[in-house]
Design an enzyme around this catalytic site. Structure first.
Site, PDB file in Angstrom:
ATOM      1  N   HIS A 236       3.518  12.780 -30.016  1.00 40.91           N
ATOM      2  CA  HIS A 236       4.492  13.473 -29.153  1.00 40.91           C
ATOM      3  C   HIS A 236       4.640  14.920 -29.591  1.00 40.91           C
ATOM      4  O   HIS A 236       5.258  15.218 -30.625  1.00 40.91           O
ATOM      5  CB  HIS A 236       5.857  12.777 -29.195  1.00 40.91           C
ATOM      6  CG  HIS A 236       6.812  13.336 -28.180  1.00 40.91           C
ATOM      7  ND1 HIS A 236       7.239  12.625 -27.083  1.00 40.91           N
ATOM      8  CD2 HIS A 236       7.379  14.565 -28.061  1.00 40.91           C
ATOM      9  CE1 HIS A 236       8.047  13.384 -26.348  1.00 40.91           C
ATOM     10  NE2 HIS A 236       8.153  14.576 -26.936  1.00 40.91           N
TER      11      HIS A 236
ATOM     12  N   HIS B 271       4.590  19.374 -28.084  1.00 40.75           N
ATOM     13  CA  HIS B 271       4.635  20.346 -26.963  1.00 40.75           C
ATOM     14  C   HIS B 271       3.786  21.555 -27.343  1.00 40.75           C
ATOM     15  O   HIS B 271       4.278  22.532 -27.895  1.00 40.75           O
ATOM     16  CB  HIS B 271       6.086  20.754 -26.665  1.00 40.75           C
ATOM     17  CG  HIS B 271       6.906  19.633 -26.125  1.00 40.75           C
ATOM     18  ND1 HIS B 271       7.131  19.444 -24.781  1.00 40.75           N
ATOM     19  CD2 HIS B 271       7.506  18.590 -26.758  1.00 40.75           C
ATOM     20  CE1 HIS B 271       7.860  18.343 -24.604  1.00 40.75           C
ATOM     21  NE2 HIS B 271       8.101  17.813 -25.795  1.00 40.75           N
TER      22      HIS B 271
ATOM     23  N   GLN C 216       9.289  18.974 -16.786  1.00 41.94           N
ATOM     24  CA  GLN C 216      10.383  19.356 -17.693  1.00 41.94           C
ATOM     25  C   GLN C 216      11.714  19.588 -16.967  1.00 41.94           C
ATOM     26  O   GLN C 216      12.776  19.237 -17.466  1.00 41.94           O
ATOM     27  CB  GLN C 216       9.980  20.634 -18.446  1.00 41.94           C
ATOM     28  CG  GLN C 216      11.083  21.323 -19.236  1.00 41.94           C
ATOM     29  CD  GLN C 216      11.376  20.647 -20.553  1.00 41.94           C
ATOM     30  OE1 GLN C 216      10.616  20.753 -21.505  1.00 41.94           O
ATOM     31  NE2 GLN C 216      12.498  19.933 -20.621  1.00 41.94           N
TER      32      GLN C 216
ATOM     33  N   HIS D 176       9.767  11.092 -21.567  1.00 42.24           N
ATOM     34  CA  HIS D 176      10.926  11.530 -22.346  1.00 42.24           C
ATOM     35  C   HIS D 176      12.096  10.712 -21.827  1.00 42.24           C
ATOM     36  O   HIS D 176      12.550  10.930 -20.699  1.00 42.24           O
ATOM     37  CB  HIS D 176      11.221  13.012 -22.101  1.00 42.24           C
ATOM     38  CG  HIS D 176      10.384  13.952 -22.902  1.00 42.24           C
ATOM     39  ND1 HIS D 176       9.043  14.125 -22.690  1.00 42.24           N
ATOM     40  CD2 HIS D 176      10.723  14.794 -23.927  1.00 42.24           C
ATOM     41  CE1 HIS D 176       8.588  15.028 -23.548  1.00 42.24           C
ATOM     42  NE2 HIS D 176       9.574  15.441 -24.310  1.00 42.24           N
TER      43      HIS D 176
ATOM     44  N   GLU E  35      16.896  10.978 -23.974  1.00 39.44           N
ATOM     45  CA  GLU E  35      17.055  11.902 -25.110  1.00 39.44           C
ATOM     46  C   GLU E  35      18.441  12.522 -25.002  1.00 39.44           C
ATOM     47  O   GLU E  35      18.628  13.666 -24.591  1.00 39.44           O
ATOM     48  CB  GLU E  35      15.963  12.991 -25.094  1.00 39.44           C
ATOM     49  CG  GLU E  35      15.978  13.821 -26.383  1.00 39.44           C
ATOM     50  CD  GLU E  35      14.979  14.968 -26.380  1.00 39.44           C
ATOM     51  OE1 GLU E  35      14.317  15.182 -25.345  1.00 39.44           O
ATOM     52  OE2 GLU E  35      14.875  15.664 -27.410  1.00 39.44           O
TER      53      GLU E  35
ATOM     54  N   ASP F 153       6.965  16.562 -32.190  1.00 43.00           N
ATOM     55  CA  ASP F 153       7.663  17.092 -31.016  1.00 43.00           C
ATOM     56  C   ASP F 153       7.558  18.618 -30.914  1.00 43.00           C
ATOM     57  O   ASP F 153       7.060  19.135 -29.926  1.00 43.00           O
ATOM     58  CB  ASP F 153       9.136  16.641 -31.016  1.00 43.00           C
ATOM     59  CG  ASP F 153       9.768  16.684 -29.622  1.00 43.00           C
ATOM     60  OD1 ASP F 153       9.080  17.087 -28.659  1.00 43.00           O
ATOM     61  OD2 ASP F 153      10.953  16.323 -29.496  1.00 43.00           O
TER      62      ASP F 153
HETATM   63 FE   FE2 Z   1       9.403  16.203 -26.347  1.00 42.46          FE
END
Ligand code: FE2
Length: 430
Positions: free
Chosen positions: A57, A59, A152, A210, A213, A309
């Protein structure tokens, strides 16, 4: 004559004193006292050889952008998303590729050779997807990079996201992503999961969401993700990332939910560095740790892996591509500090991550691709404790990175002169 032989190594399963011989990019033999020599010989006496680290995971489109165009002042997830929104119009493909490749260099030096990255596909230009596809191609000889089409700004909340996600998958992204807790309503979040799982089923793709969260104990999208996984027959190819709301849930409901996750074969991917940083920000005291229920999930048979992450981006100012730092933080936050718990932390950044990313042929075994890392540590627990130096990183039999052991020379009256940080094993293991 082999291409490479590592002598007298320890393996993560507890075996020791083994030679590992490499030929034609594969592990040709593992055994004691292999007689044939290698063109390159490496003394691994008493040190751990493990497969490369796995980050399921990340970005990559945002990494190393810290400070652009400003810093995250509140430290929250939501300001991070807003800040990323300010940065997006300023991004260029060239700058994103350059930052991502620099991160990949760092990853290689850390023995991290498998990465799944969520790619924000909310921007109509799809520059992020274009850049990350270029990076995936550039690093292919040494890093397996999987790319998730990640809406996103919300699949339904953001105008055009439905079309953009489909276009990004048409461009060649590898997985379907989502962010149900960021949709306008719980109902929209649930509807997005139905739509995204349907797309995955139709296209034959895996899913990585996701999911929940948030500290909101009533954020229960993981329940819907499990149900849709079963309904669309996606068992074994769906991951729920973060799942932080589970930390705050009612215990009775959590006990039902964990069984549901196990039944649906959904993998759980926790992100300890980011979860401990972003969650609990609305609390006074006591402050919640905000990490999902790892020991309970594992006990129920759920595959739990840990991701990094973020590294130096709108959400997180720290990080260095070190999955052992991730494992160490996880051990602290979950309080899984028994000998078995610490070994589990190591597995969560190696074998469990490989399972979540569905990497074939992962591991140190005869016939497998010669992908391995030599650590300045004797076993997985010491590796986690020290965030041990990666002395050698090998992919397909080729040495990608080397480092010297971390040894300090002291100048103290009447004391020995050298400190090797890996010489302080607990008595039971001496
Ligand atoms: Fe993430």
């Amino acid at each position: 004559m082999f291409d490479l032989v590592l002598r007298n190594a320890n393996l993560a399963d507890g075996r020791s004193g083994l030679d590992i011989a490499v030929a034609d990019g594969r592990i040709a033999a593992i055994g004691r006292g292999i007689e044939a020599r290698g063109r390159e010989e490496v003394d691994a006496t008493g040190r751990l050889v493990c497969p490369p680290f796995v980050d399921p995971h990340f970005h990559m489109d945002a990494t190393l952008s810290l400070g652009l165009p400003r810093m995250n002042r509140s430290g929250t997830l939501l300001e991070g998303i807003a800040l990323w929104g300010e940065l997006k119009p300023l991004l260029t493909v060239e700058a994103m590729v350059e930052r991502a490749l620099r991160y990949c260099d760092l990853a290689v030096s850390r023995g991290l050779l498998f990465i799944r990255s969520h790619v924000d596909v909310s921007d109509p230009t799809l520059r992020t997807a274009e850049a990350m596809i270029a990076v995936r191609e550039a690093v292919k000889p040494y890093i397996e990079l999987q790319l998730v089409a990640f809406p996103q700004d919300g699949y339904y909340r953001s105008a055009g996201a439905v079309d953009l996600l489909a276009r990004a998958l048409d461009m060649g992204l590898d997985l379907v992503g989502g962010i149900p807790h960021f949709e306008r309503t719980m109902a929209d979040g649930a509807a997005s999961l139905e739509a995204l799982c349907r797309i995955a089923a139709e296209r034959g793709l895996p899913v990585d969401i996701h999911c929940d969260e948030t500290d909101d104990p009533l954020s229960r999208h993981i329940e819907t993700l499990c149900a849709e996984t079963v309904r669309f027959g996606l068992q074994g190819r769906v991951a729920g990332s973060h799942l932080t709301s589970m930390h705050s849930m009612d215990n009775y409901y959590a006990s039902k939910l964990i069984a549901l996750i196990a039944e649906s074969g959904v993998d759980a991917i926790a992100n300890p560095l980011i979860n401990i940083t972003l969650q609990g920000r609305h609390d006074t005291y006591p402050k919640r740790r905000g990490m999902t229920r790892v020991p309970e999930l594992m006990a129920a048979g759920v595959n739990v892996a840990y991701g990094h992450d973020c590294v130096m981006d709108p959400w997180y100012a720290l990080g260095s591509g070190d999955m052992l730092e991730v494992a160490s933080m996880a051990a602290h936050v979950t309080q899984m500090t028994s000998r078995e718990g610490l070994r589990t932390a190591f597995e969560a950044v190696t074998t469990n991550g490989a399972r979540a990313m569905r990497i074939e042929g992962y591991g140190i075994a005869e016939g497998a691709s010669a992908d391995l890392v030599l650590l300045q540590a004797r076993d997985p627990i010491e590796a986690v404790r020290l965030k041990a130096a990666r002395l050698l990183v090998v992919k397909g039999g080729r040495i990608l990175a080397r480092a010297e052991p971390r040894v300090s020379r002291l100048d103290l009256p009447g004391r020995p002169g050298l400190v090797d940080e890996a010489s302080y094993a607990p008595r039971e293991e001496l």
